[in-house]
Design an enzyme around this catalytic site. Structure first.
Site, PDB file in Angstrom:
ATOM      1  N   GLU A 171      40.753  80.761  96.725  1.00 16.31           N
ATOM      2  CA  GLU A 171      40.795  80.693  95.260  1.00 16.31           C
ATOM      3  C   GLU A 171      39.539  80.029  94.684  1.00 16.31           C
ATOM      4  O   GLU A 171      39.617  79.015  93.974  1.00 16.31           O
ATOM      5  CB  GLU A 171      42.061  79.962  94.792  1.00 16.31           C
ATOM      6  CG  GLU A 171      43.316  80.656  95.261  1.00 16.31           C
ATOM      7  CD  GLU A 171      44.614  80.117  94.661  1.00 16.31           C
ATOM      8  OE1 GLU A 171      45.558  80.887  94.551  1.00 16.31           O
ATOM      9  OE2 GLU A 171      44.673  78.931  94.286  1.00 16.31           O
ATOM     10  N   GLU A 363      48.382  86.164  99.159  1.00 20.88           N
ATOM     11  CA  GLU A 363      49.408  85.223  98.704  1.00 20.88           C
ATOM     12  C   GLU A 363      50.238  85.901  97.624  1.00 20.88           C
ATOM     13  O   GLU A 363      49.681  86.492  96.691  1.00 20.88           O
ATOM     14  CB  GLU A 363      48.804  83.949  98.086  1.00 20.88           C
ATOM     15  CG  GLU A 363      48.199  82.999  99.065  1.00 20.88           C
ATOM     16  CD  GLU A 363      47.742  81.701  98.410  1.00 20.88           C
ATOM     17  OE1 GLU A 363      48.372  81.257  97.422  1.00 20.88           O
ATOM     18  OE2 GLU A 363      46.751  81.131  98.885  1.00 20.88           O
TER      19      GLU A 363
END
Ligand code: BG6
Length: 469
Positions: A171, A363
């Site tokens: 991220e 995810e």
């Protein structure tokens, strides 16, 4: 649904600091997570404290054989985990790696190979060595590029031929919102200028491209992906000003994919720098390094948000740290994350159309409070809510594949319960496997299969045909 291709990589995803525990065993140094008992948005402590659940986490360090066997029982084709950088280089700036740390991941790889599970490995998942944060100021310092490259080269060489799929920074777009968690910068967000934040981001981007270059040199078989938070942003009304705001906010995510895929800063970001007076140091050598582009794009997906040109007229905060205004058409999780399966199809199409690179959903999942009950064969959880969440998202993934999107695989977040990143709770559970540990640290650490365990096993065994549209 029959759209999932043969060889589709079904599995689950974790991060070292959220599962391993053993924070000071095997020669490991401290990472920033070891001083973050309260989660991603709370201040850090001077050293490790007893209230930090991550110090022990779910003790994957000592339970990995049993845990990987459970993943294999579900039929996992891949398992995403991260290497704890401070297990390999305890302070982050050493020349010689810690052999005990390297050997631990050898043993993990042995187990995965035994079960035919393909590793998918993140180099840096919110766990910068604390030494680099405190002695160098984290990713604000250019010196971290070389430390990271040395770390990456070390593990690429060590695990050559054993790990093919790599992610550089988890991220990476989170640095702007969570400078300590994602950038090892221990200064409150409010005290950092935009220039300082973007300089840190720039260092990570260069480090990511440099790692990509090194990985390809060491083994041309290596497949390197960037990893970004995907959050579709919808204009709250058809008013073009709301639509424009949504597009501009989307650029906060797109910029990171654009740089990784195209090898240069996009015009809209350079314009923002000019207009906001953001100045960052980009050298000619940086520009050359950035041209080492990724092989695939991976992302996390949990929610969508709405955007308005006049947010003061709406309820805000729909997406936790992501911000945005609340979408009145969607339900939210107990933690306020708005559930939007169709948004995942939109993201997949947008990313594929924009970059034409294979995608990987690394995810996705529902954090929820589970209640352990007695079942016919021992304690279990009736987590129909989790099954529904995952089913509905996977149906949309199937639709996107029908739309022509090239997708390598799908790993649910936290296939086994782990410590939450944002809140540092155990009670925010994502797993198919329940871990007996509570927010106060009590519990036996025993593992129990939830109802969703068999459900996911069936989804994988039928390559998605058991999903209910
Ligand atoms: C992602 C992170 O943001 O979301 C994970 O990569 C994190 O580390 C996951 O755990 C879910 O968030 P949370 O806060 O519910 O743990």
């Amino acid at each position: 649904m029959t759209s999932f291709p043969q060889g589709f990589l079904w599995g689950g995803a974790t991060a070292a600091n959220q599962i391993e525990g053993a924070y000071n065993e095997g020669g490991k140094g401290l990472s920033i997570q070891d001083v973050m008992p309260g989660g991603a948005i709370k201040p850090s402590t001077q050293g490790p404290t007893d209230d930090n659940l991550k110090l022990k986490a779910i003790d994957f360090y000592n339970n990995y054989v049993e845990d990987i066997a459970l993943f294999a029982e579900m039929g996992f084709k891949t398992f995403r985990f991260s290497i704890a950088w401070s297990r390999i280089f305890p302070n982050g700036d050493e020349q010689e790696p810690n052999e005990e740390g390297l050997a631990f991941y050898d043993r993990v790889l042995d187990e995965l190979e035994k079960h035919g599970i393909e590793p998918l490995v993140t180099l840096s998942h919110y766990e910068t060595p604390l030494g680099l944060a405190r002695q160098y100021g984290g990713w604000r310092s250019r010196e971290l590029i070389d430390f990271f490259a040395h770390y990456a080269r070390t593990v690429f060489n060590r695990y050559k031929g054993r790990i093919r799929y790599w992610l550089t920074f988890n991220e990476i777009n989170a640095v702007l919102a969570m400078p300590f968690t994602a950038g090892g910068i221990e200064v409150p967000r409010s005290e950092l200028s935009e220039s300082e934040l973007y300089q840190a981001v720039h260092h990570e981007l260069v480090a990511s491209a440099l790692a990509t270059k090194i990985a390809h040199e060491i083994d041309p078989q290596n497949q390197i992906g960037c990893m970004i938070i995907a959050v579709p942003r919808y204009g709250i009304t058809p008013d073009p000003r709301d639509q424009l705001t949504a597009q501009q906010k989307s650029h906060e995510d797109y910029a990171f994919g654009d740089i990784h895929v195209r090898g240069e800063y996009p015009g809209y970001l350079l314009r923002e720098f000019r207009e906001k007076g953001i100045t960052i140091d980009i050298t000619d050598e940086d520009r050359e390094i950035l041209k080492n582009t990724v092989d695939f794009v991976s992302f996390s997906y949990y929610m969508s948000v709405c955007e308005a040109h006049d947010p003061e007229n709406y309820t805000t905060g729909g997406g936790n740290i992501i911000g945005g205004v609340v979408n009145p058409t969607l339900e939210a999780s107990e933690w306020g994350w708005q559930v939007d399966p169709i948004g995942l199809r939109i993201v997949l199409n947008n990313y594929w159309e924009r970059w034409q690179k294979p995608l990987f959903i690394v995810e996705n999942g529902l954090g929820a409070k589970d209640v352990l009950i007695d079942g016919p064969s021992g304690p279990t959880v009736n987590d129909d809510y989790r099954i529904k969440y995952l089913n509905d998202h996977l149906v949309q993934v199937g639709e996107a594949i029908e739309d022509g999107v090239e997708l390598l695989g799908y790993t649910t977040w936290g296939p086994i319960d782990l410590v939450s990143a944002s809140t540092a709770q155990m009670s925010k559970r994502y797993g198919f496997i329940y871990v007996d540990r509570n927010d106060d640290g009590s519990g036996t650490l025993k593992r129990y299969k939830k109802k969703s365990f068999d459900w996911y096993r069936e989804v994988i065994a039928t390559n998605g045909e058991s999903l209910e549209a």
